[in-house]
Design a protein around this motif. Structure first.
Motif, short mmCIF file in Angstrom:
data_model
loop_
_atom_site.label_atom_id
_atom_site.label_comp_id
_atom_site.label_asym_id
_atom_site.label_seq_id
_atom_site.Cartn_x
_atom_site.Cartn_y
_atom_site.Cartn_z
N VAL A 251 -2.08 29.15 28.73
CA VAL A 251 -0.74 29.59 29.12
C VAL A 251 -0.05 28.51 29.95
O VAL A 251 1.17 28.34 29.88
CB VAL A 251 -0.78 30.95 29.85
N LYS A 252 -0.81 27.74 30.71
CA LYS A 252 -0.21 26.66 31.51
C LYS A 252 0.31 25.54 30.62
O LYS A 252 1.34 24.95 30.92
CB LYS A 252 -1.20 26.13 32.53
N VAL A 253 -0.39 25.27 29.53
CA VAL A 253 0.11 24.28 28.57
C VAL A 253 1.41 24.80 27.97
O VAL A 253 2.40 24.07 27.85
CB VAL A 253 -0.94 23.98 27.47
N ASN A 254 1.42 26.07 27.62
CA ASN A 254 2.63 26.69 27.08
C ASN A 254 3.78 26.58 28.08
O ASN A 254 4.88 26.14 27.75
CB ASN A 254 2.34 28.15 26.73
N TYR A 255 3.54 26.94 29.33
CA TYR A 255 4.58 26.89 30.36
C TYR A 255 5.06 25.46 30.62
O TYR A 255 6.22 25.25 30.92
CB TYR A 255 4.08 27.50 31.67
N TYR A 256 4.17 24.50 30.49
CA TYR A 256 4.55 23.10 30.69
C TYR A 256 5.71 22.71 29.76
O TYR A 256 6.61 22.00 30.15
CB TYR A 256 3.35 22.18 30.45
N TYR A 257 5.65 23.21 28.54
CA TYR A 257 6.69 22.88 27.56
C TYR A 257 7.92 23.78 27.66
O TYR A 257 8.94 23.49 27.06
CB TYR A 257 6.12 22.90 26.13
N ILE A 258 7.81 24.86 28.40
CA ILE A 258 8.95 25.77 28.58
C ILE A 258 9.69 25.45 29.87
O ILE A 258 10.90 25.24 29.87
CB ILE A 258 8.48 27.24 28.58
N CYS A 259 8.94 25.39 30.98
CA CYS A 259 9.59 25.18 32.29
C CYS A 259 8.54 24.73 33.30
O CYS A 259 7.60 25.48 33.59
CB CYS A 259 10.26 26.48 32.73
N LYS A 260 8.73 23.55 33.84
CA LYS A 260 7.78 23.00 34.82
C LYS A 260 7.74 23.84 36.10
O LYS A 260 6.70 23.99 36.73
CB LYS A 260 8.13 21.55 35.18
N ARG A 261 8.86 24.41 36.47
CA ARG A 261 8.92 25.27 37.66
C ARG A 261 8.08 26.54 37.45
O ARG A 261 7.33 26.96 38.32
CB ARG A 261 10.38 25.62 37.95
N LYS A 262 8.22 27.13 36.27
CA LYS A 262 7.43 28.32 35.93
C LYS A 262 5.94 28.00 35.98
O LYS A 262 5.14 28.78 36.50
CB LYS A 262 7.85 28.81 34.53
N LEU A 263 5.57 26.84 35.47
CA LEU A 263 4.19 26.39 35.51
C LEU A 263 3.69 26.29 36.95
O LEU A 263 2.62 26.78 37.28
CB LEU A 263 4.06 25.02 34.81
N TRP A 264 4.49 25.66 37.81
CA TRP A 264 4.09 25.49 39.21
C TRP A 264 3.91 26.85 39.89
O TRP A 264 2.92 27.09 40.56
CB TRP A 264 5.13 24.64 39.95
N LEU A 265 4.89 27.73 39.71
CA LEU A 265 4.83 29.06 40.32
C LEU A 265 3.59 29.82 39.85
O LEU A 265 2.85 30.40 40.65
CB LEU A 265 6.10 29.85 40.02
N PHE A 266 3.36 29.80 38.54
CA PHE A 266 2.21 30.50 37.97
C PHE A 266 0.90 29.91 38.53
O PHE A 266 -0.03 30.65 38.86
CB PHE A 266 2.24 30.40 36.44
N SER A 267 0.85 28.59 38.66
CA SER A 267 -0.37 27.93 39.15
C SER A 267 -0.65 28.27 40.61
O SER A 267 -1.78 28.15 41.07
CB SER A 267 -0.29 26.42 38.95
N LYS A 268 0.37 28.70 41.35
CA LYS A 268 0.20 29.09 42.75
C LYS A 268 -0.08 30.59 42.89
O LYS A 268 -0.10 31.13 43.99
CB LYS A 268 1.46 28.74 43.57
N GLY A 269 -0.27 31.27 41.76
CA GLY A 269 -0.59 32.69 41.78
C GLY A 269 0.63 33.58 41.86
O GLY A 269 0.50 34.79 42.09
N ILE A 270 1.81 33.00 41.68
CA ILE A 270 3.05 33.80 41.68
C ILE A 270 3.31 34.21 40.24
O ILE A 270 3.76 33.41 39.42
CB ILE A 270 4.23 33.00 42.26
N SER A 271 2.97 35.44 39.93
CA SER A 271 3.09 35.92 38.56
C SER A 271 4.12 37.04 38.49
O SER A 271 4.00 38.03 39.20
CB SER A 271 1.74 36.43 38.06
N MET A 272 5.10 36.85 37.66
CA MET A 272 6.17 37.84 37.52
C MET A 272 6.04 38.61 36.19
O MET A 272 6.83 39.49 35.92
CB MET A 272 7.54 37.15 37.58
N GLU A 273 5.05 38.26 35.40
CA GLU A 273 4.91 38.87 34.08
C GLU A 273 4.70 40.38 34.13
O GLU A 273 5.13 41.10 33.24
CB GLU A 273 3.74 38.22 33.30
N ASP A 274 4.05 40.86 35.19
CA ASP A 274 3.76 42.29 35.29
C ASP A 274 5.01 43.15 35.43
O ASP A 274 4.99 44.34 35.17
CB ASP A 274 2.82 42.57 36.47
#
Length: 172
Positions: free
Chosen positions: A13-36
Motif C-alpha cells: 500500500v505504501k508503494v501505491n501511495y507513493y505514486y498517488i500522493c507523497k503526503r498520504k504516504l508520509w501520514l500513513f507511515s506515521k500511523g495516521i490512517s483515515m481509511e476507517d
C-alpha cells in the motif's frame, strides 16, 4: 551493486501511495490512517471481499509485509475496483513481483479491475525492477522526513480519505 531488499521492504500500500500522493504516504507511515472513516474505502473493501470468492488462495500474507490478493499457479492477482490510478496499481503489483523474485519465486501478475470487468497482465522487466528499487529508496526517505511533504492540490484530493486532514484550516 546488489540491492538489499531487507533494508527497504515495505507494505504494498505504501508503494501505491507513493505514486498517488507523497503526503498520504508520509501520514500513513506515521500511523495516521483515515481509511476507517472513508465510505469509499469501506465500499472498496466490500467489493474486494465479494469478488473472486471461488479462488482458493485469497489474501495471502508473505513475510508479514505483503498482502497478496490472489495467488494461483502462474499469477499474482491484484484486485482493484477501478482503473483510476493505473500507475499506482501497476507499481504496487510490480513491487510484489519484485519481492517474490527476491524470494526465488517467479510469477506474472494481473490487475483485475472489478467494476470494469477488465484484466491487465503485468510482467516484471529489468526497467521496472530499477524503478521499484528507486521507489523503495524514495519511500524510505519520505518516511524519515521530520515533517510531511508539502500539500499538493491534486485532481483527486476531494475523494481522498485524508482530504479533511490535509485541508482543514485552524482558527486564528
Amino acid at each position: 551493486m546488489d540491492f538489499e531488499l531487507e533494508k527497504f521492504k515495505t507494505q504494498g500500500v505504501k508503494v501505491n501511495y507513493y505514486y498517488i500522493c507523497k503526503r498520504k504516504l508520509w501520514l500513513f507511515s506515521k500511523g495516521i490512517s483515515m481509511e476507517d472513516t472513508s465510505d469509499r474505502v469501506m465500499s472498496g473493501k466490500i467489493i474486494h471481499e465479494d469478488s473472486y470468492q471461488r479462488k482458493k488462495n485469497k489474501e495471502m500474507l508473505i513475510d508479514n509485509v505483503l498482502r497478496l490478493d490472489i495467488v494461483d499457479d502462474e499469477y499474482i492477482r491484484e484486485v482493484k475496483i477501478s482503473s483510476r490510478m493505473p500507475k499506482a496499481d501497476e507499481m504496487q503489483l510490480m513491487y510484489y513481483l519484485f519481492y517474490l523474485k527476491h524470494l526465488g519465486i517467479d510469477k506474472k501478475g494481473t490487475i483485475n479491475y472489478v467494476k470494469e470487468k477488465r484484466v491487465d497482465e503485468i510482467e516484471l522487466t529489468e526497467e521496472k525492477e530499477e524503478e521499484i528499487k528507486n521507489t523503495l529508496i524514495n519511500i524510505k526517505s519520505i518516511e524519515n522526513q521530520k515533517n510531511p511533504p508539502k500539500l499538493e492540490n491534486l485532481p483527486y484530493c476531494r475523494k481522498c480519505s485524508y482530504f479533511t486532514f490535509c485541508y482543514v484550516k485552524e482558527e486564528e
